[in-house]
Structures are given as C-alpha cells and as structure tokens.
Design a protein around this motif. Sequence first.
Motif, PDB file in Angstrom:
ATOM      1  N   ASP A  43       0.815  -1.214   0.000  1.00 55.87           N
ATOM      2  CA  ASP A  43       0.000   0.000   0.000  1.00 55.87           C
ATOM      3  C   ASP A  43       0.849   1.265   0.000  1.00 55.87           C
ATOM      4  N   ILE A  44       2.058   1.173   0.558  1.00 59.04           N
ATOM      5  CA  ILE A  44       2.873   2.373   0.698  1.00 59.04           C
ATOM      6  C   ILE A  44       4.154   2.321  -0.114  1.00 59.04           C
ATOM      7  N   ASP A  45       4.451   1.181  -0.737  1.00 61.90           N
ATOM      8  CA  ASP A  45       5.640   1.068  -1.574  1.00 61.90           C
ATOM      9  C   ASP A  45       5.333   0.164  -2.756  1.00 61.90           C
ATOM     10  N   THR A  46       5.262   0.775  -3.933  1.00 61.35           N
ATOM     11  CA  THR A  46       4.999   0.025  -5.167  1.00 61.35           C
ATOM     12  C   THR A  46       6.198   0.070  -6.107  1.00 61.35           C
ATOM     13  N   GLY A  47       7.374   0.421  -5.573  1.00 58.06           N
ATOM     14  CA  GLY A  47       8.569   0.528  -6.398  1.00 58.06           C
ATOM     15  C   GLY A  47       8.914  -0.767  -7.103  1.00 58.06           C
ATOM     16  N   ALA A  48       9.503  -0.642  -8.281  1.00 54.25           N
ATOM     17  CA  ALA A  48       9.782  -1.819  -9.101  1.00 54.25           C
ATOM     18  C   ALA A  48      10.687  -2.812  -8.389  1.00 54.25           C
ATOM     19  N   ASN A  49      11.726  -2.333  -7.715  1.00 54.93           N
ATOM     20  CA  ASN A  49      12.671  -3.224  -7.056  1.00 54.93           C
ATOM     21  C   ASN A  49      12.566  -3.191  -5.538  1.00 54.93           C
ATOM     22  N   THR A  50      11.621  -2.469  -5.019  1.00 52.58           N
ATOM     23  CA  THR A  50      11.499  -2.359  -3.561  1.00 52.58           C
ATOM     24  C   THR A  50      10.117  -2.701  -3.044  1.00 52.58           C
ATOM     25  N   LYS A  51       9.179  -2.913  -3.944  1.00 49.28           N
ATOM     26  CA  LYS A  51       7.772  -3.023  -3.551  1.00 49.28           C
ATOM     27  C   LYS A  51       7.556  -4.047  -2.439  1.00 49.28           C
ATOM     28  N   GLY A  52       6.661  -3.674  -1.528  1.00 49.14           N
ATOM     29  CA  GLY A  52       6.350  -4.558  -0.417  1.00 49.14           C
ATOM     30  C   GLY A  52       5.391  -5.657  -0.820  1.00 49.14           C
ATOM     31  N   THR A  53       5.177  -6.571   0.106  1.00 49.47           N
ATOM     32  CA  THR A  53       4.256  -7.669  -0.146  1.00 49.47           C
ATOM     33  C   THR A  53       2.815  -7.198   0.055  1.00 49.47           C
ATOM     34  N   THR A  54       1.903  -7.996  -0.427  1.00 48.33           N
ATOM     35  CA  THR A  54       0.479  -7.709  -0.232  1.00 48.33           C
ATOM     36  C   THR A  54      -0.060  -8.387   1.023  1.00 48.33           C
ATOM     37  N   ASP A  55       0.808  -9.002   1.816  1.00 44.23           N
ATOM     38  CA  ASP A  55       0.370  -9.662   3.048  1.00 44.23           C
ATOM     39  C   ASP A  55      -0.248  -8.642   3.994  1.00 44.23           C
ATOM     40  N   PRO A  56      -1.439  -8.933   4.523  1.00 40.30           N
ATOM     41  CA  PRO A  56      -2.070  -7.969   5.428  1.00 40.30           C
ATOM     42  C   PRO A  56      -1.473  -8.043   6.834  1.00 40.30           C
ATOM     43  N   TYR A  57      -1.296  -6.881   7.444  1.00 43.74           N
ATOM     44  CA  TYR A  57      -0.853  -6.767   8.833  1.00 43.74           C
ATOM     45  C   TYR A  57      -1.931  -6.006   9.597  1.00 43.74           C
ATOM     46  N   THR A  58      -2.219  -6.458  10.791  1.00 43.51           N
ATOM     47  CA  THR A  58      -3.182  -5.758  11.644  1.00 43.51           C
ATOM     48  C   THR A  58      -2.497  -5.373  12.947  1.00 43.51           C
ATOM     49  N   ARG A  59      -2.606  -4.095  13.295  1.00 44.74           N
ATOM     50  CA  ARG A  59      -2.030  -3.596  14.535  1.00 44.74           C
ATOM     51  C   ARG A  59      -3.070  -2.742  15.256  1.00 44.74           C
ATOM     52  N   ARG A  60      -2.978  -2.758  16.567  1.00 41.39           N
ATOM     53  CA  ARG A  60      -3.923  -1.990  17.395  1.00 41.39           C
ATOM     54  C   ARG A  60      -3.288  -0.662  17.786  1.00 41.39           C
ATOM     55  N   TYR A  61      -4.056   0.403  17.683  1.00 42.98           N
ATOM     56  CA  TYR A  61      -3.577   1.747  17.969  1.00 42.98           C
ATOM     57  C   TYR A  61      -4.441   2.436  19.019  1.00 42.98           C
ATOM     58  N   GLN A  62      -3.783   3.313  19.766  1.00 45.09           N
ATOM     59  CA  GLN A  62      -4.501   4.194  20.670  1.00 45.09           C
ATOM     60  C   GLN A  62      -4.346   5.618  20.161  1.00 45.09           C
ATOM     61  N   LYS A  63      -5.490   6.229  19.820  1.00 46.32           N
ATOM     62  CA  LYS A  63      -5.501   7.608  19.354  1.00 46.32           C
ATOM     63  C   LYS A  63      -5.999   8.534  20.448  1.00 46.32           C
ATOM     64  N   LEU A  64      -5.369   9.701  20.545  1.00 46.60           N
ATOM     65  CA  LEU A  64      -5.829  10.799  21.385  1.00 46.60           C
ATOM     66  C   LEU A  64      -5.769  12.047  20.527  1.00 46.60           C
ATOM     67  N   VAL A  65      -6.928  12.659  20.285  1.00 43.00           N
ATOM     68  CA  VAL A  65      -7.015  13.742  19.313  1.00 43.00           C
ATOM     69  C   VAL A  65      -7.764  14.929  19.909  1.00 43.00           C
ATOM     70  N   ILE A  66      -7.195  16.120  19.772  1.00 41.55           N
ATOM     71  CA  ILE A  66      -7.882  17.355  20.179  1.00 41.55           C
ATOM     72  C   ILE A  66      -8.710  17.860  19.005  1.00 41.55           C
TER      73      ILE A  66
END
Length: 788
Positions: free
Chosen positions: A644-667
């Motif tokens: 999703d964030i790197d589609t470079g010809a020689n650097t592109k990442g995998t399409t494997d999904p990663y799930t992470r939990r986040y804590q947001k605090l927003v004003i």
Amino acid sequence: MPVNRRTALRGGAVAAASVALTAAARPAFAAGVAPAAPTAPADPLKTIVTGYRELQTGINRPSPERTAALKNLGRVAKAYNDTMTVTGGPLWTDLPLGPGSDYTTSMYARLRAIAVDWGTPGGTLSGDPQVLERIKQALELIYASQYNPQVGEIGNWYTYEIGVPYYVLHTLVTVADELTADELARYVSPIKRFVGNPNVRANSPSTVETGANRADKALISIVSGALIGDTAWIRTGIDALTDVAGGGAANLVAKLDESGGDGFHVDGSFIQHETIPYPGHYGIVLLTALSGAIHVTEGTEYALPEDLKQKIYALVPDTFAPWVYAGALMEPVRGRMLSRQGETGHDIGHQLTVATLVLARSATGAAKDQLSGLAAKWLSEGTYAPFLEIPDPERFAPGPDLVATPGIEFAQEMLATHVRPAPITATHRIFAQQDRMLHVTEGWSSALAVGSTRISRYESINGMNQHGWYVGDGVLYVFLPNAKGHYSDAYWPTVDPLLLPGTTTKTGPTGALQSTPMSTRAHVGGVQWDARHGAWAMDFVSLDGTLTAKKSWFFTPAGVVCLGAGITDASGRQVRTTIENRNLGENGGGALLADARVLSAQPGKTAALRNPRWLHLDDVGGYVLLDNANVTALREDRTGAWRDIDTGANTKGTTDPYTRRYQKLVIEHGVKPTDAKYAYAVLPAASVVGTVASVLAWRVRANTSAVQAIRLWDNTLLANFYKADTVDEVTVSGPASVALGRSGSGWQLAVSDPTQLQDSVRVTVRRQTVEVPLKGTFGATQVVHLPR
C-alpha cells in the motif's frame, strides 16, 4: 520476491578461495599478536579483490551464530538455485527477460546469493562444481540479455549505474578465481560503460554525482578496476572520493556551511536530493562505501590518506550515532525509506553497525575506541532485532542481504576484546541545516520531523512513501525502552497517516502526492539551552495553503510541552491536533485512564472527553492537558500491507495484510477554527502518579500567534517569538527562539534565528539590550553571557 536496495557489507560467508590477509593489511581488534615474518609485497590488485570478497563473505570466524546464519543463507540460495534455469529463457519464471530495469536487479541479487553460498566453507552449496557451472552459465545468459555495453538505460538510472554493478561485483569477486581474465573483462565491461567515470551520471554527463551516489560509484570503480587490472580506473575511483576532477566541489567529507545541499554539513546534518535529511539511509550508504574503500585498499599503494580516514571516522559520532535508538535509526532522518518493508529502522541500523565495525578495524587509538564503543552499544541495546541472531534472512527484508555473516564475524571479533559500550548520554541537539532535532534522556528519546522553505515536507518518488502526506508536518516521535520495535513493527502500513502524533490536520481528501514538496514558511527551528532542555518552533501552513498555525515544542527531562496557537482554517473541514497515535502491537492492550476513570479498551469504541486534565496509557506514559480542550480517544485495529505504501519496481512490499492496534488521542478544533489553541504535555514512560503530579508543574507564559513560552522549575524561560514581541522580562526585535536562565553565578541568554534570514536580533532582558549577530549562523544557537 522484492529485493532490498543492496547493502555492500551485508550477507554471505567466506569464499573458499579467500586469500589470507596479513596483519598489516587487515588490522583487527586483537592485540598482542606476534608480527608475521617478512613476506614479499602483496599484489595490490589481488588485495583489493580479496578485501571486497571479505566484505561479502566474512573472515571465516567460527561461531554458532555464523553457523545459523549460513544455514539460513543456504536455504535461500538453494531455493534460488533449484528454481533457476540456465538452458535459455528467463533464469526464473517470475523474472522475465527483456529490456528495462524492473527485474534485472532481482536477477543479479538472486545469483549473488547462490554465488556467495557456493564460496562459503560450510555453506549449503559450498564448492559444488555443478553449482559453479550454473553460476557461469547464468552470468553469461544475464549478460547477453540484460546487462551489457549495448543496452540502453530504461527506467531508473540507478539500476544500471549502481544497483546492478554492485550485485555483479558481489558475484564476480566470489568466483573470480574460477573465471578467466577474458570472462572477467566481459562481465565488467557494462560496468565500465556506466561507471567508467564515477564523477558524473552516465546518462547525463552534465550531472555531477554527489553524496551516496558518488561514494558508491567510487567504490565500484576501485573494485572493478582491480578485477580487470585497470589501475587508472582504480585511481579515478580513489580521486572521486575527494572530487579531484572537480577541484573538491563534491568532496564527500567536506562540511557545508549552509542549509540544504547534498552532503555533510558543519552542524552534523546530512542531505541527499538537495532537500531531504538522510542520515538514516543515503548517509549510511555513503559511509558503507567509504568504509569499504578503506578496507579494500588498506596496506596497498592505493590506501586512503590518514587525514581522510580520520575525517571519515569522525562522521560516525557526529552525524549518525545521535540518531540511533536501540540499534535502529530514528524515523525523521529516513526519508522515503520508512515505507520500505525491506528497510526498517533496525535494518538500516544493522548496516550502520557493520560499517562502523569495518571502520573500527582500520582505526587506531581514540578513534578505534570510540567506534568500537558505539558498535558495542548498538549491539547490546538492539534486542528487538538482535544483530547476532538471524533466524530468517527474510525476517526484516526480502532477499539474502540481511544474513550478515561478515557483520556477525566482525562484531564477535570486536566483542571478544571486551570493549565497553558507549553510555547513554542526555543530549538535546539541533541540526538546523536539515531542520531536525532530537532529545535524548536516560529513559526515553524523541525527535521532530518538519518541513520549511529549506527542507522538503517529505519525499515520495519511485513508488515509495505513498502515505507520506504529513510526515514532515511536525510529527513528534517518541522512543521507549519497552517498545524498541514500535516503528519497525508494521507501523507505516497500518498507522492512520492522517493523524500522526504532533500534527495539526484536517479531514477530507489529502491531495496528490508530490515528489519533494516544500513549505512556504521559513520559520522552523529552535534553541538549545543545555543537554536536557530546548525549544523548537514551526510556522505551519498546510500544503494546500488553507490551514495555518504556530506550533511549539519545549523539551525537558520529564517530557515535551506542546503549544499551538493561531490555528485557522477556511476549508470547512474538521481540524484536529493529534496528541497520540501509538502502535500497541498485534492485539495490544494497556489501560487508558482519563482523570482516574478507566476508558473502554474495546477496539472501535470512541470516547468523547470534555476538558480532561490528564490521561495515562499503560506502558507508554502520561499526557497532561494545560488548557480546556475536547479530546477524542479511540482504540482501533488497523490493517494494511506494505504494498500500500511502496509500489517501487525493485522495492515493492508484499500484499500480506498486517493488523495492529492503535490508541488515538485527538484534540478537536471544529470546523473553520479561527485562532484556535492547544496546550498539552507528553510525558514518556511516566507513571500514573507521576502524570497526576505534573498537572500543575508546567507554567505556560504565552501561547499566541506572536510568542509561545514556558517557565521551567528553576525559572528558566524558553520562548519562541514569531515576530517582535515581549514575554515576561524578555523583548525581541524580530523572530527568534530564546532561552534565559542562570548559569553559574550569572545570567545566560541563548538565541537562534529559526528563519535563517536575519543578520541580527536585539534582545532586551533585565534592563539590558544586546545585539545578537545571526548572519551566517544557519539556525545555530548563539550564547550570550550577561553581566550581573
């Protein structure tokens, strides 16, 4: 499988045909070794080839860690060899032959893995004559179809002029003793075409190479020249390091006294691509090439001069070491590379460690002690990605580059001398010539990423950094000892890129990414008071020009006070400032308290908090609200892929999904705010008790569009002035960052010009007026001792 940008010192093990190095030519860490009997002078060309082979394959220093690394390299190399076809057509079915740069690098990278494993005593493919024959056939096939003197550059110039040449050399030096002189000349011939003159770009001779690109081409020239006996080419490579041809204008170790511009700067900054702070990638690439040049030429007539080597050694503590946390490079100096699956902060931290170890092998005296101590520190602290333990060569990066057998051996060689790791030292350091700062304490560290008229907000080129819209809009990074892998643990593909900590943004479309967008505001910078205190200011305007704000950060040993004022937007979208957006890991927990009330930890549930006084996130730290603000708290699971964030010809990442939990605090600032404000403190690693006790500890003295200031416990004043104004006993004639406090028996004033545009500024304090010269200081702190 995508391939990481090559690292010239990583991967492989010892080649079977390695020539033993004399103590004089290859100084190591061990002392007290009896000198060898006099021998005939070594052939300098063979010494260079042997030295470069050593950097690919190691020094054959046995250990369980080396054995494990070789086993994993063998698994990868065997898989590549088993699936490689050398009877015609593509070597691998997923890498089609043909013109262009999309697949050539990957072909050579895989072939390199096979060759290095073949030449490694104990390697899975070691010494196998059939594998050797297949390597030779593959070299010929790929030469004829992909990389020869007749091909034209298609796509990224880097592939032809640096990327592929490195992998070709990695392979050739490993099997050089099994190739004829004609074969070596044949396979080096395209390198000669594209890197025959390392001073300029082959596809654009008017482009003078600088920084990492120049260093890479210099080392490629040295090794290539040695392989084919072209001594003039070797000398050209050596001379390119200091730009003899250009009169020193692109000298790699020259220190520039300006903001922006490729290369090292007098304040320790490093810039590549003219406006991108890059100690965390291109700077290390450059250092890697310099360390390689020292290593391969040591003990020969081509050895680098001692004064040049000393300048290279000094780069490590000045430019690179400050940005290392727990063995990883901090995000604000990694540019677009933060989006590479194959190059987390720990990956590039490993490369810095190897380069430092290689430099330490040739250094002597204080330089050797300092380099060894830094490497030992990074090895001991890097527990998230242990340098000596590599259970899978693809654990952090696709491909074999991270097997790091040479690095393991160099590290163990150094550790065997019981070097004392460098201590953690409190540091507040401003790198004004790259618009970056960092704050190091014994318990936690932090850093800022900002953009100005001098430094780009972000870099997004070659398909990389596809979610980089706000990474240069005042992101406050916090590094904690109990979360050393926070930013390496799938952070960038999963974090909400619209709500990065410290940024003030608005909802709605982000607009198209640009390559290297700049801000229209020059006022970005700060002042250092001492090793534990400092201030930083940013006159912020959004990329589309509709959202403006004055933003300040005040750094102390306990935490960071964040002030915002003049927040104004006419777009009609919701405007918000992100206090926190913390990666809690996969299915992460941790209680969140707000004024002693436990908030729901259920993912997806939002809590609207009206005027909270404090919050605390378990295992992360505390947050104190210093004025009235409505805060939204949300714990959420986010899923993304590196592709999703790197589609470079020689650097592109995998399409494997990663799930992470986040804590947001927003004003929440609402829609179309006018002169909105915020004031809060981030207290990394603070306890609940410590957070509550800090509620009344922070004294905000001003928070307006003209000046933002706080008082410390000892009455020291830290202030950011955006124009002529007064706060408490200090008046300035123009924009400035100011610190005022007691120093010994008198008063001390520290001043800087965040705009880097003024000749001087007048400061009136305690009934005294001083004119502080600022011309040519490029944002550096100026200290004035005041009479009693």
